[in-house]
Scaffold this active site. Sequence first.
Site, PDB file in Angstrom:
ATOM      1  N   GLY A 178       0.889  -1.169   0.071  1.00  0.00           N
ATOM      2  CA  GLY A 178       0.007  -0.060  -0.015  1.00  0.00           C
ATOM      3  C   GLY A 178       0.904   1.179  -0.010  1.00  0.00           C
ATOM      4  O   GLY A 178       0.669   2.151   0.729  1.00  0.00           O
ATOM      5  N   ALA A 179       1.969   1.264  -0.918  1.00  0.00           N
ATOM      6  CA  ALA A 179       2.833   2.560  -1.036  1.00  0.00           C
ATOM      7  C   ALA A 179       2.651   3.287  -1.763  1.00  0.00           C
ATOM      8  O   ALA A 179       3.370   4.252  -2.402  1.00  0.00           O
ATOM      9  CB  ALA A 179       4.330   2.168  -0.922  1.00  0.00           C
ATOM     10  N   SER A 200      -0.008   5.361  -2.177  1.00  0.00           N
ATOM     11  CA  SER A 200      -0.299   6.684  -1.583  1.00  0.00           C
ATOM     12  C   SER A 200      -0.330   6.785   0.014  1.00  0.00           C
ATOM     13  O   SER A 200       0.135   5.939   0.605  1.00  0.00           O
ATOM     14  CB  SER A 200      -2.089   6.746  -1.980  1.00  0.00           C
ATOM     15  OG  SER A 200      -2.845   5.665  -1.151  1.00  0.00           O
ATOM     16  N   GLY A 201      -0.762   8.097   0.578  1.00  0.00           N
ATOM     17  CA  GLY A 201      -0.743   8.297   2.012  1.00  0.00           C
ATOM     18  C   GLY A 201       0.613   7.729   2.833  1.00  0.00           C
ATOM     19  O   GLY A 201       1.630   8.031   2.375  1.00  0.00           O
ATOM     20  N   GLY A 241       1.637   4.979   3.629  1.00  0.00           N
ATOM     21  CA  GLY A 241       2.836   3.868   2.758  1.00  0.00           C
ATOM     22  C   GLY A 241       3.736   4.665   2.075  1.00  0.00           C
ATOM     23  O   GLY A 241       4.920   4.415   1.989  1.00  0.00           O
ATOM     24  N   TYR A 259     -13.776  -2.453  10.283  1.00  0.00           N
ATOM     25  CA  TYR A 259     -12.508  -2.091  10.094  1.00  0.00           C
ATOM     26  C   TYR A 259     -11.532  -2.293  11.218  1.00  0.00           C
ATOM     27  O   TYR A 259     -10.581  -2.706  11.511  1.00  0.00           O
ATOM     28  CB  TYR A 259     -12.378  -0.839   9.442  1.00  0.00           C
ATOM     29  CG  TYR A 259     -10.955  -0.009   9.468  1.00  0.00           C
ATOM     30  CD1 TYR A 259     -10.053  -0.541   8.898  1.00  0.00           C
ATOM     31  CD2 TYR A 259     -10.665   0.986  10.580  1.00  0.00           C
ATOM     32  CE1 TYR A 259      -8.750   0.371   8.850  1.00  0.00           C
ATOM     33  CE2 TYR A 259      -9.582   1.596  10.664  1.00  0.00           C
ATOM     34  CZ  TYR A 259      -8.532   1.282   9.515  1.00  0.00           C
ATOM     35  OH  TYR A 259      -7.465   2.132   9.874  1.00  0.00           O
TER      36      TYR A 259
HETATM   37  N1  LIG Z   1      -5.110   7.823   7.706  1.00  0.00           N
HETATM   38  C1  LIG Z   1      -5.322   7.668   8.868  1.00  0.00           C
HETATM   39  O1  LIG Z   1      -5.836   8.522   9.761  1.00  0.00           O
HETATM   40  C2  LIG Z   1      -5.107   6.278   9.586  1.00  0.00           C
HETATM   41  C3  LIG Z   1      -5.173   5.901  11.115  1.00  0.00           C
HETATM   42  C4  LIG Z   1      -4.989   4.875  11.308  1.00  0.00           C
HETATM   43  C5  LIG Z   1      -4.393   3.919  10.795  1.00  0.00           C
HETATM   44  N2  LIG Z   1      -4.210   4.187   9.370  1.00  0.00           N
HETATM   45  C6  LIG Z   1      -3.460   2.885   8.464  1.00  0.00           C
HETATM   46  O2  LIG Z   1      -2.601   3.416   7.737  1.00  0.00           O
HETATM   47  C7  LIG Z   1      -2.444   2.557   6.700  1.00  0.00           C
HETATM   48  C8  LIG Z   1      -2.144   3.367   5.538  1.00  0.00           C
HETATM   49  O3  LIG Z   1      -3.534   4.107   5.309  1.00  0.00           O
HETATM   50  P1  LIG Z   1      -3.581   5.440   4.892  1.00  0.00           P
HETATM   51  O4  LIG Z   1      -4.282   6.334   5.725  1.00  0.00           O
HETATM   52  O5  LIG Z   1      -2.332   5.764   4.187  1.00  0.00           O
HETATM   53  O6  LIG Z   1      -4.549   5.321   3.396  1.00  0.00           O
HETATM   54  P2  LIG Z   1      -4.533   5.120   1.839  1.00  0.00           P
HETATM   55  O7  LIG Z   1      -3.865   6.350   1.453  1.00  0.00           O
HETATM   56  O8  LIG Z   1      -5.691   4.960   1.403  1.00  0.00           O
HETATM   57  O9  LIG Z   1      -3.435   4.138   1.797  1.00  0.00           O
HETATM   58  C9  LIG Z   1      -3.885   2.779   1.705  1.00  0.00           C
HETATM   59  C10 LIG Z   1      -2.977   2.011   0.756  1.00  0.00           C
HETATM   60  O10 LIG Z   1      -3.577   0.726   0.748  1.00  0.00           O
HETATM   61  C11 LIG Z   1      -3.581   0.309  -0.610  1.00  0.00           C
HETATM   62  N3  LIG Z   1      -4.777  -0.833  -0.634  1.00  0.00           N
HETATM   63  C12 LIG Z   1      -5.936  -0.817  -0.463  1.00  0.00           C
HETATM   64  N4  LIG Z   1      -6.822  -1.704  -0.702  1.00  0.00           N
HETATM   65  C13 LIG Z   1      -5.882  -2.680  -1.327  1.00  0.00           C
HETATM   66  C14 LIG Z   1      -6.000  -3.942  -2.358  1.00  0.00           C
HETATM   67  N5  LIG Z   1      -7.012  -4.468  -2.041  1.00  0.00           N
HETATM   68  N6  LIG Z   1      -4.938  -4.220  -2.819  1.00  0.00           N
HETATM   69  C15 LIG Z   1      -3.688  -3.562  -2.738  1.00  0.00           C
HETATM   70  N7  LIG Z   1      -3.652  -2.436  -2.162  1.00  0.00           N
HETATM   71  C16 LIG Z   1      -4.623  -2.024  -1.382  1.00  0.00           C
HETATM   72  C17 LIG Z   1      -4.117   1.376  -1.354  1.00  0.00           C
HETATM   73  O11 LIG Z   1      -3.917   1.294  -2.738  1.00  0.00           O
HETATM   74  P3  LIG Z   1      -4.606   1.913  -3.835  1.00  0.00           P
HETATM   75  O12 LIG Z   1      -3.602   3.231  -3.871  1.00  0.00           O
HETATM   76  O13 LIG Z   1      -4.613   1.159  -5.022  1.00  0.00           O
HETATM   77  O14 LIG Z   1      -6.142   2.252  -3.232  1.00  0.00           O
HETATM   78  C18 LIG Z   1      -3.130   2.230  -0.599  1.00  0.00           C
HETATM   79  O15 LIG Z   1      -1.893   2.306  -1.118  1.00  0.00           O
HETATM   80  C19 LIG Z   1      -3.472   1.446   6.780  1.00  0.00           C
HETATM   81  O16 LIG Z   1      -3.095   0.258   7.285  1.00  0.00           O
HETATM   82  C20 LIG Z   1      -4.647   2.290   7.768  1.00  0.00           C
HETATM   83  O17 LIG Z   1      -5.484   1.509   8.297  1.00  0.00           O
HETATM   84  C21 LIG Z   1      -4.593   5.289   8.729  1.00  0.00           C
END
Ligand SMILES: NC(=O)c1ccc[n+]([C@@H]2O[C@H](COP(=O)([O-])OP(=O)(O)OC[C@H]3O[C@@H](n4cnc5c(N)ncnc54)[C@H](OP(=O)(O)O)[C@@H]3O)[C@@H](O)[C@H]2O)c1
Length: 287
Positions: free
Chosen positions: A10-11, A13-14, A16, A162
Amino acid sequence: MKDKIILITGATSGIGFQTALALAKMGAQIIVTGRNKTSAEESVANIKSASGNSCVDFLLADLTKQAEIRALVETFKQKYSRLDVLINNAGLVEPIRRLTEDGVEAIFSVNTVAPFLLTHLLLDSLKASPSPRVVTVTGGDVVPIDLENLQAEKSFLSLNTYSQAKVCMMALMVEFAQREKNVAVNVCFPGGASTNMTTSIQPEMAPTILKLIWPLFKWMTRPDNGKSAAKASRSSVYLASSEDVEGMSGKYFNTNCKIVEFPTFVMDTTTRGKVWEAVVHVSNFVG
Ligand SMILES: NC(=O)c1ccc[n+]([C@@H]2O[C@H](COP(=O)([O-])OP(=O)(O)OC[C@H]3O[C@@H](n4cnc5c(N)ncnc54)[C@H](OP(=O)(O)O)[C@@H]3O)[C@@H](O)[C@H]2O)c1
């Protein structure tokens, strides 16, 4: 970090992406995973140009598809003789309950089953490293594990499903840490960040408490060009790279990189064993 090989899911975006960028700046060899070739190529190009590190590659897999996870691992093993750090970062929330092609609920599939399967299938590669680490990113609220509702069979509310999937993942990682003494397996909480995930959340996906502070939540997760995601990548980067955690395993680190207690449900050995069994079952794991 110059000699380290790091695979991060998941690198594209965001958090990662920011984690991959920070580790690339430290000189590590980075393999990002994504489910979309164009965005994976874009991420690799952006990481290379922003870090000045040309050792950045990508592998593709939709993490809701177990066959693609297995194929990704096979390709990784053909290309790389060892893995120093696996970062299970990818996470998913969706508004409605959906079963994957493997018949597994999608949120449970990405947040719980995929980290389990990747960690298992990459154990040989990790054990070929002198100091292997697995870092898994958690999130959501601390909710109890309902063993009868692991895949939202009884009730579905996106963010509750989730949160439970993340607590289950934590239970699996504690179990891994106990079973695999030669691999450091830790969990981190990144803290809130404005990312595709948080901006996709709609009121109908949220529990009442979040609905009550909805304007504040939207304000806190307003787009900020990756600033909060970079901040939220600190605990993953720390666990992947710091000498301070050498030899530590089975620990939970908060957003400030401090060790905190796992939720009680995670430390309950009976619950943990049942979650392990359930995930072994749905992942058709053999070996
Ligand atoms: N943001 C917050 O406030 C927050 C808080 C607590 C924990 N987290 C955790 O932090 C981590 C990163 O999340 P983020 O906030 O950075 O969100 P994000 O930007 O949506 O990143 C999520 C990543 O996971 C990938 N992904 C999702 N479903 C997938 C699938 N079926 N197959 C392959 N890749 C997939 C996405 O790919 P695509 O680009 O293709 O969608 C994206 O690269 C997650 O584990 C999340 O639960 C986030």
